[in-house]
Write an enzyme that holds these catalytic residues in place. Structure first.
Site, PDB file in Angstrom:
ATOM      1  N   GLY A  93       0.835  -1.199   0.000  1.00 11.47           N
ATOM      2  CA  GLY A  93       0.000   0.000   0.000  1.00 11.47           C
ATOM      3  C   GLY A  93       0.865   1.243   0.000  1.00 11.47           C
ATOM      4  O   GLY A  93       1.983   1.215   0.527  1.00 11.47           O
TER       5      GLY A  93
ATOM      6  N   GLN B 280       2.870   9.937   1.237  1.00 10.77           N
ATOM      7  CA  GLN B 280       4.211   9.354   1.381  1.00 10.77           C
ATOM      8  C   GLN B 280       5.163   9.765   0.262  1.00 10.77           C
ATOM      9  O   GLN B 280       6.376   9.648   0.413  1.00 10.77           O
ATOM     10  CB  GLN B 280       4.107   7.819   1.418  1.00 10.77           C
ATOM     11  CG  GLN B 280       3.401   7.288   2.652  1.00 10.77           C
ATOM     12  CD  GLN B 280       3.266   5.791   2.591  1.00 10.77           C
ATOM     13  OE1 GLN B 280       2.318   5.271   2.011  1.00 10.77           O
ATOM     14  NE2 GLN B 280       4.216   5.069   3.166  1.00 10.77           N
TER      15      GLN B 280
ATOM     16  N   CYS C 107       5.555  -0.190   7.174  1.00 13.46           N
ATOM     17  CA  CYS C 107       5.233   0.998   6.385  1.00 13.46           C
ATOM     18  C   CYS C 107       6.467   1.362   5.580  1.00 13.46           C
ATOM     19  O   CYS C 107       7.590   1.344   6.107  1.00 13.46           O
ATOM     20  CB  CYS C 107       4.857   2.140   7.327  1.00 13.46           C
ATOM     21  SG  CYS C 107       4.468   3.680   6.470  1.00 13.46           S
ATOM     22  N   LEU C 108       6.277   1.688   4.306  1.00 15.48           N
ATOM     23  CA  LEU C 108       7.418   2.086   3.472  1.00 15.48           C
ATOM     24  C   LEU C 108       8.071   3.359   4.006  1.00 15.48           C
ATOM     25  O   LEU C 108       9.247   3.601   3.713  1.00 15.48           O
ATOM     26  CB  LEU C 108       6.963   2.287   2.023  1.00 15.48           C
ATOM     27  CG  LEU C 108       6.582   0.991   1.279  1.00 15.48           C
ATOM     28  CD1 LEU C 108       5.929   1.298  -0.057  1.00 15.48           C
ATOM     29  CD2 LEU C 108       7.804   0.094   1.087  1.00 15.48           C
TER      30      LEU C 108
ATOM     31  N   HIS D 140      -4.788   1.786   7.157  1.00 18.67           N
ATOM     32  CA  HIS D 140      -3.421   2.305   7.327  1.00 18.67           C
ATOM     33  C   HIS D 140      -3.163   3.460   6.349  1.00 18.67           C
ATOM     34  O   HIS D 140      -2.615   4.501   6.732  1.00 18.67           O
ATOM     35  CB  HIS D 140      -2.446   1.143   7.108  1.00 18.67           C
ATOM     36  CG  HIS D 140      -0.994   1.499   7.113  1.00 18.67           C
ATOM     37  ND1 HIS D 140      -0.093   0.987   8.038  1.00 18.67           N
ATOM     38  CD2 HIS D 140      -0.260   2.292   6.293  1.00 18.67           C
ATOM     39  CE1 HIS D 140       1.109   1.476   7.788  1.00 18.67           C
ATOM     40  NE2 HIS D 140       1.051   2.265   6.724  1.00 18.67           N
ATOM     41  N   GLU D 141      -3.575   3.273   5.090  1.00 16.66           N
ATOM     42  CA  GLU D 141      -3.310   4.292   4.056  1.00 16.66           C
ATOM     43  C   GLU D 141      -4.196   5.528   4.232  1.00 16.66           C
ATOM     44  O   GLU D 141      -3.746   6.653   3.988  1.00 16.66           O
ATOM     45  CB  GLU D 141      -3.480   3.698   2.652  1.00 16.66           C
ATOM     46  CG  GLU D 141      -2.614   2.475   2.335  1.00 16.66           C
ATOM     47  CD  GLU D 141      -1.140   2.646   2.648  1.00 16.66           C
ATOM     48  OE1 GLU D 141      -0.643   3.787   2.637  1.00 16.66           O
ATOM     49  OE2 GLU D 141      -0.481   1.622   2.937  1.00 16.66           O
TER      50      GLU D 141
ATOM     51  N   HIS E  36      -2.615   7.775   6.633  1.00 20.82           N
ATOM     52  CA  HIS E  36      -1.565   8.619   6.033  1.00 20.82           C
ATOM     53  C   HIS E  36      -2.154   9.921   5.490  1.00 20.82           C
ATOM     54  O   HIS E  36      -1.562  10.989   5.627  1.00 20.82           O
ATOM     55  CB  HIS E  36      -0.881   7.899   4.871  1.00 20.82           C
ATOM     56  CG  HIS E  36       0.234   6.974   5.267  1.00 20.82           C
ATOM     57  ND1 HIS E  36       1.351   7.405   5.955  1.00 20.82           N
ATOM     58  CD2 HIS E  36       0.419   5.649   5.050  1.00 20.82           C
ATOM     59  CE1 HIS E  36       2.166   6.370   6.149  1.00 20.82           C
ATOM     60  NE2 HIS E  36       1.625   5.293   5.604  1.00 20.82           N
TER      61      HIS E  36
HETATM   62  C1  QAP Z   1       0.827  -0.945   4.984  1.00 23.39           C
HETATM   63  O1  QAP Z   1       3.008  -1.147   4.127  1.00 23.39           O
HETATM   64  C2  QAP Z   1       0.598  -2.261   5.673  1.00 23.39           C
HETATM   65  O2  QAP Z   1       9.756  -1.929   6.440  1.00 23.39           O
HETATM   66  C3  QAP Z   1       1.669  -1.012   3.737  1.00 23.39           C
HETATM   67  O3  QAP Z   1      11.655  -2.715   4.726  1.00 23.39           O
HETATM   68  C4  QAP Z   1       1.666  -3.108   5.984  1.00 23.39           C
HETATM   69  O4  QAP Z   1       3.642  -1.905   2.138  1.00 23.39           O
HETATM   70  C5  QAP Z   1      -0.654  -2.642   6.016  1.00 23.39           C
HETATM   71  C6  QAP Z   1       7.685  -2.457   3.505  1.00 23.39           C
HETATM   72  C7  QAP Z   1       1.444  -4.320   6.622  1.00 23.39           C
HETATM   73  C8  QAP Z   1      -0.877  -3.851   6.646  1.00 23.39           C
HETATM   74  C9  QAP Z   1       0.163  -4.692   6.935  1.00 23.39           C
HETATM   75  C10 QAP Z   1       8.069  -2.139   4.787  1.00 23.39           C
HETATM   76  C11 QAP Z   1       8.652  -2.874   2.613  1.00 23.39           C
HETATM   77  C12 QAP Z   1       6.301  -2.356   3.053  1.00 23.39           C
HETATM   78  C13 QAP Z   1       9.396  -2.232   5.188  1.00 23.39           C
HETATM   79  C14 QAP Z   1       3.940  -1.644   3.266  1.00 23.39           C
HETATM   80  C15 QAP Z   1      10.362  -2.642   4.278  1.00 23.39           C
HETATM   81  C16 QAP Z   1       9.990  -2.954   2.991  1.00 23.39           C
HETATM   82  C17 QAP Z   1       5.306  -1.818   3.793  1.00 23.39           C
HETATM   83 CO    CO Z   2       2.424   3.392   5.556  1.00 26.53          CO
END
Ligand code: QAP
Ligand code: CO
Length: 190
Positions: A65, A70, A110-111, A152-153, A156
């Site tokens: 997401g 972001q 989270c990215l 979550h998004e 943001h």
């Molecule tokens: C939100 O997050 C989310 O730390 C989206 O090193 C995440 O895409 C909602 C990511 C989990 C529900 C469950 C994070 C990639 C990606 C990192 C993401 C990383 C590489 C996070």
């Molecule tokens: Co995020």
């Protein structure tokens, strides 16, 4: 983003094609992540080009997401794809969560908070209304990971991060580690 491809001698002007581009992702504790996004007023080709760039950016970073906030665009727009094969993309423009039901605890990342994952409790089922990439309004009932990802998004877009649900101590620890990493990265480059 546009790339010049050709000179058209008949019209004696330059021709351009649109190419996808990866965008820079803001990282916690960047204060720009605290901006409240404003509604999108027109869904046009320029917005769709941003959507494409956001997917490109999200897939390249192995994310599920990404909110416009972001990538430092403060419009109410997010993309998501929680499928295993990156073949189920969702575009939500001006999303509004209408109903929430049940609870689910997920290890969230989270990215914008790279390398950190913590448990967060959210609604397990949601009903959300939004505009699709062609501008048509739809309602979606989402459950499980997609429901969590949308919540979550949408956070943001309101300047909220998953670390805000953690204890002050945990949030400070994450903040210090990320700032230290950034300082060390800057030292390598210099
Ligand atoms: C939100 O997050 C989310 O730390 C989206 O090193 C995440 O895409 C909602 C990511 C989990 C529900 C469950 C994070 C990639 C990606 C990192 C993401 C990383 C590489 C996070
Ligand atoms: Co995020």
């Amino acid at each position: 983003m546009f790339q010049r491809i050709d000179f058209d001698p008949k019209q004696s002007r330059l021709a351009y094609v649109q190419i996808m581009a990866k965008l820079k992702i803001l990282e916690f504790p960047d204060p720009r992540l605290r901006t409240k996004a404003t509604p999108v007023d027109v869904v046009d080709d320029k917005l769709r080009a941003l959507v494409d760039d956001m997917f490109e950016t999200m897939y390249a970073a192995s994310g599920i997401g990404l909110a416009a906030t972001q990538v430092d665009v403060h419009k109410r727009l997010l993309v998501a794809d929680v499928s295993a094969d990156n073949d189920d993309p969702y575009v939500l423009i001006n999303p509004e969560i209408l109903e929430k039901e049940g609870t689910i605890v997920t290890d969230e990342g989270c990215l914008s908070v790279p390398g950190f994952y913590e448990e967060v409790e959210r609604a397990e089922h949601i009903k959300v209304r939004f505009l699709e990439r062609d501008g048509t309004e739809v309602k979606l009932e989402a459950t499980g990971l997609l429901a969590v990802c949308i919540q979550h998004e949408v956070d943001h877009l309101d300047g909220k991060l998953f670390v805000d649900y953690l204890s002050e101590a945990k949030r400070q620890r994450i903040r210090k580690k990320l700032l230290k990493e950034r300082r060390q990265q800057a030292a390598v480059i210099a």
